[in-house]
Design a protein around this motif. Sequence first.
Motif, short mmCIF file in Angstrom:
data_model
loop_
_atom_site.label_atom_id
_atom_site.label_comp_id
_atom_site.label_asym_id
_atom_site.label_seq_id
_atom_site.Cartn_x
_atom_site.Cartn_y
_atom_site.Cartn_z
N TYR A 277 41.76 41.10 -42.14
CA TYR A 277 40.32 41.01 -41.91
C TYR A 277 39.85 39.58 -41.98
O TYR A 277 38.66 39.32 -41.94
CB TYR A 277 39.58 41.88 -42.93
CG TYR A 277 39.65 43.33 -42.57
CD1 TYR A 277 40.80 44.06 -42.79
CD2 TYR A 277 38.59 43.95 -41.91
CE1 TYR A 277 40.88 45.39 -42.41
CE2 TYR A 277 38.67 45.28 -41.53
CZ TYR A 277 39.81 45.99 -41.78
OH TYR A 277 39.89 47.30 -41.39
N PHE A 278 40.79 38.64 -42.12
CA PHE A 278 40.43 37.24 -42.25
C PHE A 278 41.05 36.45 -41.11
O PHE A 278 42.14 35.93 -41.24
CB PHE A 278 40.90 36.71 -43.61
CG PHE A 278 40.28 37.45 -44.76
CD1 PHE A 278 39.00 37.14 -45.20
CD2 PHE A 278 40.96 38.51 -45.38
CE1 PHE A 278 38.42 37.85 -46.25
CE2 PHE A 278 40.37 39.21 -46.42
CZ PHE A 278 39.10 38.88 -46.87
N PRO A 279 40.36 36.36 -39.96
CA PRO A 279 40.90 35.58 -38.85
C PRO A 279 41.08 34.12 -39.28
O PRO A 279 40.35 33.63 -40.15
CB PRO A 279 39.82 35.69 -37.77
CG PRO A 279 38.99 36.86 -38.15
CD PRO A 279 39.06 36.94 -39.64
N THR A 280 42.04 33.44 -38.67
CA THR A 280 42.21 32.01 -38.96
C THR A 280 41.46 31.20 -37.91
O THR A 280 41.31 31.62 -36.77
CB THR A 280 43.70 31.61 -38.91
OG1 THR A 280 44.21 31.95 -37.61
CG2 THR A 280 44.50 32.36 -39.95
N ILE A 281 40.96 30.03 -38.31
CA ILE A 281 40.25 29.15 -37.39
C ILE A 281 40.69 27.73 -37.70
O ILE A 281 41.05 27.43 -38.84
CB ILE A 281 38.71 29.35 -37.52
CG1 ILE A 281 38.00 28.75 -36.31
CG2 ILE A 281 38.19 28.77 -38.83
CD1 ILE A 281 36.58 29.25 -36.12
N ASP A 282 40.67 26.87 -36.67
CA ASP A 282 41.19 25.52 -36.87
C ASP A 282 40.12 24.55 -37.34
O ASP A 282 40.28 23.35 -37.18
CB ASP A 282 41.87 25.02 -35.60
CG ASP A 282 40.88 24.91 -34.45
OD1 ASP A 282 39.80 25.52 -34.54
OD2 ASP A 282 41.20 24.22 -33.47
N ASP A 283 39.04 25.05 -37.92
CA ASP A 283 38.02 24.17 -38.47
C ASP A 283 38.01 24.37 -39.98
O ASP A 283 37.62 25.43 -40.47
CB ASP A 283 36.65 24.55 -37.86
CG ASP A 283 35.53 23.64 -38.38
OD1 ASP A 283 35.68 23.07 -39.47
OD2 ASP A 283 34.52 23.51 -37.67
N PRO A 284 38.45 23.36 -40.74
CA PRO A 284 38.58 23.56 -42.19
C PRO A 284 37.22 23.81 -42.86
O PRO A 284 37.20 24.25 -44.00
CB PRO A 284 39.20 22.25 -42.68
CG PRO A 284 38.96 21.26 -41.59
CD PRO A 284 38.87 22.02 -40.31
N GLN A 285 36.14 23.55 -42.14
CA GLN A 285 34.82 23.78 -42.73
C GLN A 285 34.28 25.18 -42.44
O GLN A 285 33.11 25.46 -42.70
CB GLN A 285 33.83 22.73 -42.22
CG GLN A 285 34.19 21.31 -42.66
CD GLN A 285 33.18 20.30 -42.17
OE1 GLN A 285 32.53 20.52 -41.16
NE2 GLN A 285 33.07 19.21 -42.90
N VAL B 276 43.00 36.35 -34.54
CA VAL B 276 42.90 37.56 -35.34
C VAL B 276 44.28 38.18 -35.43
O VAL B 276 44.89 38.44 -34.40
CB VAL B 276 41.94 38.57 -34.68
CG1 VAL B 276 41.92 39.87 -35.46
CG2 VAL B 276 40.55 37.98 -34.57
N SER B 277 44.79 38.37 -36.61
CA SER B 277 46.07 39.08 -36.70
C SER B 277 45.76 40.54 -36.98
O SER B 277 44.78 40.89 -37.63
CB SER B 277 46.97 38.47 -37.76
OG SER B 277 46.57 38.89 -39.02
N GLU B 278 46.62 41.38 -36.45
CA GLU B 278 46.28 42.79 -36.33
C GLU B 278 45.85 43.45 -37.63
O GLU B 278 44.98 44.29 -37.65
CB GLU B 278 47.47 43.55 -35.73
CG GLU B 278 47.09 44.78 -34.96
CD GLU B 278 48.34 45.49 -34.50
OE1 GLU B 278 48.31 46.72 -34.40
OE2 GLU B 278 49.37 44.82 -34.27
#
Lengths: 297, 297, 297, 297, 297, 297
Positions: free
Chosen positions: A42-50, A37-39
């Motif tokens: 509102y769109f956290p990144t995740i390492d699952d492209p799905q 989560v970047s401060e």
Amino acid sequence: MTDPSNPLVPLRVGIPKGSLQDSTVDLFNRAGYHLRVSERSYFPTIDDPQMQMIMFRAQEMSRYVEDGVIDVGITGYDWIIENDSDVQEVCELTYSKATLAPTRWVLAVPEESTIHGAKDLAGGIIATELVNTVRKFFQSRGVPVKKVEFSWGATEVKARLFNAIVDITETGSSLRANNLRIVDTILVSTTRLIANHKAWSDPAKRRKIEDLALLLRGAIAAREKVGLKMNVPKDHLGQILALLPAEKSPTVNPLADPAWVAVEVIVEERVERELVPRLSRAGATGIISYALSKVIA
Amino acid sequence: MTDPSNPLVPLRVGIPKGSLQDSTVDLFNRAGYHLRVSERSYFPTIDDPQMQMIMFRAQEMSRYVEDGVIDVGITGYDWIIENDSDVQEVCELTYSKATLAPTRWVLAVPEESTIHGAKDLAGGIIATELVNTVRKFFQSRGVPVKKVEFSWGATEVKARLFNAIVDITETGSSLRANNLRIVDTILVSTTRLIANHKAWSDPAKRRKIEDLALLLRGAIAAREKVGLKMNVPKDHLGQILALLPAEKSPTVNPLADPAWVAVEVIVEERVERELVPRLSRAGATGIISYALSKVIA
Amino acid sequence: MTDPSNPLVPLRVGIPKGSLQDSTVDLFNRAGYHLRVSERSYFPTIDDPQMQMIMFRAQEMSRYVEDGVIDVGITGYDWIIENDSDVQEVCELTYSKATLAPTRWVLAVPEESTIHGAKDLAGGIIATELVNTVRKFFQSRGVPVKKVEFSWGATEVKARLFNAIVDITETGSSLRANNLRIVDTILVSTTRLIANHKAWSDPAKRRKIEDLALLLRGAIAAREKVGLKMNVPKDHLGQILALLPAEKSPTVNPLADPAWVAVEVIVEERVERELVPRLSRAGATGIISYALSKVIA
Amino acid sequence: MTDPSNPLVPLRVGIPKGSLQDSTVDLFNRAGYHLRVSERSYFPTIDDPQMQMIMFRAQEMSRYVEDGVIDVGITGYDWIIENDSDVQEVCELTYSKATLAPTRWVLAVPEESTIHGAKDLAGGIIATELVNTVRKFFQSRGVPVKKVEFSWGATEVKARLFNAIVDITETGSSLRANNLRIVDTILVSTTRLIANHKAWSDPAKRRKIEDLALLLRGAIAAREKVGLKMNVPKDHLGQILALLPAEKSPTVNPLADPAWVAVEVIVEERVERELVPRLSRAGATGIISYALSKVIA
Amino acid sequence: MTDPSNPLVPLRVGIPKGSLQDSTVDLFNRAGYHLRVSERSYFPTIDDPQMQMIMFRAQEMSRYVEDGVIDVGITGYDWIIENDSDVQEVCELTYSKATLAPTRWVLAVPEESTIHGAKDLAGGIIATELVNTVRKFFQSRGVPVKKVEFSWGATEVKARLFNAIVDITETGSSLRANNLRIVDTILVSTTRLIANHKAWSDPAKRRKIEDLALLLRGAIAAREKVGLKMNVPKDHLGQILALLPAEKSPTVNPLADPAWVAVEVIVEERVERELVPRLSRAGATGIISYALSKVIA
Amino acid sequence: MTDPSNPLVPLRVGIPKGSLQDSTVDLFNRAGYHLRVSERSYFPTIDDPQMQMIMFRAQEMSRYVEDGVIDVGITGYDWIIENDSDVQEVCELTYSKATLAPTRWVLAVPEESTIHGAKDLAGGIIATELVNTVRKFFQSRGVPVKKVEFSWGATEVKARLFNAIVDITETGSSLRANNLRIVDTILVSTTRLIANHKAWSDPAKRRKIEDLALLLRGAIAAREKVGLKMNVPKDHLGQILALLPAEKSPTVNPLADPAWVAVEVIVEERVERELVPRLSRAGATGIISYALSKVIA
């Protein structure tokens, strides 16, 4: 807007912003995802492209799941009910200190009030964040209140301004600090994983959602178990095994020293602190415990 | 006030507020308790109904253990001595970076001072937080000082206002930063678990205290050990085993590939970083180490 | 100044101050060292008497390794190139979220600019922190720029003040937030462990450096693997083993219940979240995973 | 140690560290000094070469003034009494929100306690930070308590561990939050400027101390007054002047427009908010008020 | 509940919690009140026994003024409209940087959207915090939208999830940062002091409310003016006076030196920076300006 | 890029990011501008449409003024020299505590070093942030150093790694804390307002720059003066006037009480604290002082 029926489209997952945010991020990471989560986003990144992550307030989550803006979301049962949302409940998730015990929405009045139950509130004004649920509660009890006033936070300080409040409580300490008295319980709530009906009826999405639920629950269960190993003199083995929980057979391995064996077992974390002193007194040595990061029953 | 002789009464446990607070909470949690400190409360919650937690300053702990206000407490040896408290010492607990090395209370003077030992302080004023201990020290040395002045913190800046100070030091860095010179050591101290005499003589309470001590020490020991596993070609096994510490025999298990075995052992964490490169050079592969959360010898 | 040829002299190790600092400290601690950074000191303490730690900015590290002020250092490939330092590269270290993906130095212009490649910048001014590298880049392309202006941070806001910038990017989000467009890549960089040539040619120092590299890489690899254990009905064993990665044979141990065996294996952390649901569907129960703190292939 | 009888030696001034620190620094700056506290130093800098500043806790201040370590100090009357210090009181300084109202040390018990006065505490234990004062209080009342136990902060949470506490209170809110009841007042205290007797009898030092007291009190008084100017139609002048406080005659100046005069006066800040609407209604226009930085009666 | 018709009862004043809180406290203090907010309380203290302060969110304020829970409150025009509250508006208060410019609620869409006006949103979903106002807006335009969805904050990130948003904007920077385009303005709002009708019709309360309004507006006006004094050679007086604003005649006083006079005037703060250089060039010397704390026209 | 010769174009003003940032914003605000810095932007907003603000590091400012990227900038003399920038110096600005005393760049070595002057550094390596200036210094002294190494901050800790350092010092406290000894001074620096030559030769821009300088210096001077008013018995007037500084004649106005007059004067803030006690002793009463926000001589 993307088409939720397309199996190649990522699963849109809503996670709650606010008090559950840090423990939710921790849960996903323990479940095997790299969620960041970047401060300011509102769109956290995740390492699952799905998967595609979005953060909403718990209060609005179920409405957006129903609208199909997201496929699945994590929120409280209270807000599903308050929003009267038509969604599929996937499973319960009791993953943080804050969610281990269910939260309760209670009807509270000042200690010194003459009100002792819902029925005493006929004609009164009640302040709450959960307006619809409270209205229905009084209707079901047949008590005609004057007004259920929406309160933007700090509801507990309003108990002396209005006739009563309905507020959330875990331990009751905030109510006590304000010298309030609980006169009834309106709703008991826990955290849930919910899905949009259309997404749930799509086989590819449903498989993805079920795998996510399995991993999240595995990470939750891991917190409640520990791995335990010990060295046991062969002639104490029966006594030691009798102390261990019977659910599943432990592994027993030879040691280089033929008089001893190594015993290994998974136990409930909450019994460990009583079990370990007993095992020690029964002759086990070299007792070690280690943390688990996932447990699938 | 509750009756300490009643075995059903919870054990009242004092934990130190201040510099040791976070590591104490961490220690209890690693020992298997769920201890939670809320910011404004002096009464942490714990998930063991037989225990009640209270936070005090390390400085006052031993007096309250002696008074029976609490049954057990964690504090420093220095403050037990300073308070001249009549309590039962249960065990030493070296559980945090800050407590791994004993702390020393030293007599210090400005670098440029002509004082080189306790005897040069006859007629002088010494500032310290440990007034009674320092008075006794000078009496035992037969040095008649004018006054031992109580200092509320920041004692090191007072060395140039008075004739000398007695202050706590771990690494000496604060003394150096103030250009002070150590001329004697007054007291060496470590952290202790202490018990009220009456509680200690109550069998149920004593059993509870001993189990607590076992678990806390198990959590401390776990920090100093690691679990080590590796795959070893059968024909290198003797050479590999010779490298491992001899204390307790390792487990040796077959692998699917019959030319290899799996070796598993617990070693001191501080030798691991020298042992692992040697094992690698001796032919071990797939060496993994993992953390332990409790080790009971 | 100490003599770097003396094998008894501690190895002087430079670690990067700034964005990599916390993850570097974490890496050393997971590798088995007790490294502590105090807030105001540039000399972290470590519990290995044969090592001395110093913190420098990544930007200056390679120059001090070349000068022999330190024996080894951790820095980025970009700053080794920018400083044109003559040092020995020991290994790559991809140890933090921030370093998992290589960083790129890119040539960027405002979205609305008419510049579409390096060649359009003849006569222009480019602002960058990497002045030498950018100068060489334009020389190698044969583009005569007017000036490469050194920028002290916040380079991205200068793209509209000058003709272009060369700035570092990981995800491109800062560039997007400033409405900039990437027109070329100048340099791709990862984190490196580098050594002074004289230290590297000293056998005792080299052994120490190689052991350090082994442990650091072991700690990095541990993050990418997990230990997995499960109970398998004997008649499903073949099917389960077929799902596991083939690299190394798993351990298979008997359980007290003769119809079941315990299977244990180390797998890539990134496949775990797909593997675990499959193992569960294939009949494995009591699947647990646990974290590793070091993995040496 | 410097000689306090030498008039050329700077005046050593102790200011309180802790809750009064910021308002003390502010007070000196409003009094005309440039006093700067750096975060890690106990020796604030001041732009008056005849003064040297030191920070101590309010609790220890009077002892050091008595010892002659400092010439003057700012502390509470409570700690002068508790330390039984033989010092010269120069003046009272009510300079911050926190010190406007005197603080009270009160004897408090749990709401539910059966204790209703000092006399009910015979044989009891009382926890307090003000041990000597409390002992004398009970002696003067002829109540033989068992023990007055020194408490290191958080005294209010100890009321249920011991029989009573003596703690400081301003508004009583902390006592209420802990459900305590006040049963007696032990001591009422305000902030004081105190001097060492020897320094006070030195004419040069005394002059310096008196000037300091004049400026500090001038800055305090300035907070309680405002400057007021207004334009008044000549034919309303009598009515307006009648509204103004009579203490000192206001200045009345002609304006370019001969029908109007400018009236200027200094008034109590606390009457301003009632005076201004009245002046407005009485015909004054262009009413302005401005802040003062020093007022010497 | 207290009787609002009783003139002896304090005036209950609601002040907004949140972004306006600090500037509101500052405003009251500049107006001559000592208003103190303690961190955990919703009931600020004030040194006027005829006033009682309560903090609410701006969003709920007007409803509680209408209900009579408070007599007066400070809130935005937007939330008065959204709540459709029947209250008495006393005056506008533009007292903080944030409120100097009116805020606008705008209809915004992604830059790349094909929507260019309200009419293009027929059948669409709009997310907003101001649900009622937005519904009425579309009704008044005759545009049948599908749903106006309530959004709990961070509305700007929802513009790409729904068809459009209605969000608050001051400078437009948050919209730009999210690449949104304004297509219409729904509402323009400023801060207001509002009163309950019953309180307003009570003469004693109304007088109190009007005095409060006078003082608050006087403090606001003071920010926009400065006092200016200068020494002027008598033979330049005409020229200097011509430069000064003509509204009210300045005071002109003799100086000891008969060739000079002292001129004093109140001017708009925003013209000061252009006026001062001109006055200097015209021969005025010793020009000083000073801040005002209250200005009543 | 905008055309700097166009008088309608706003003046581009660079202000220093970093240690001077807050006091620079404060200075502009006291000078009559409303300058607002938002946390993440390098472009502060100002309420003068003829000015555009940009923030740069002091180190790069003069190069961008020379390049014409900005018209004027505030930076240190040291960095103008280090960058060898061809710019117009407008005036000195000593506007913050940090800039009241000039900063010095000094050559420093460890206390224990055998180096006692620049000449002892032949063949040595010197670390500094001010590489060019230091190189020129040694050239001008005819001392052939081996290398002047650029240091990215924390230069003081490098004095023991290299032969000497050149670092900035205000009070010398950081040098003392590192046990360093000053052996020479390289450069003395203060803060300056500088302008681009082309902008300076444009009459409209120059007028704007000169007005800005007048207002900034007026705000600086205001900090060093206070307004003083007092009531004086007519028969003490001569004595009182004799105590006041003679520079400019004070205003003397009649009071309603004919035996008294009101005296008003502007004095240096640093003499106020000695003057006020004297005036009080000489019979002045009702002495008040008030702060000024601008003083133009």
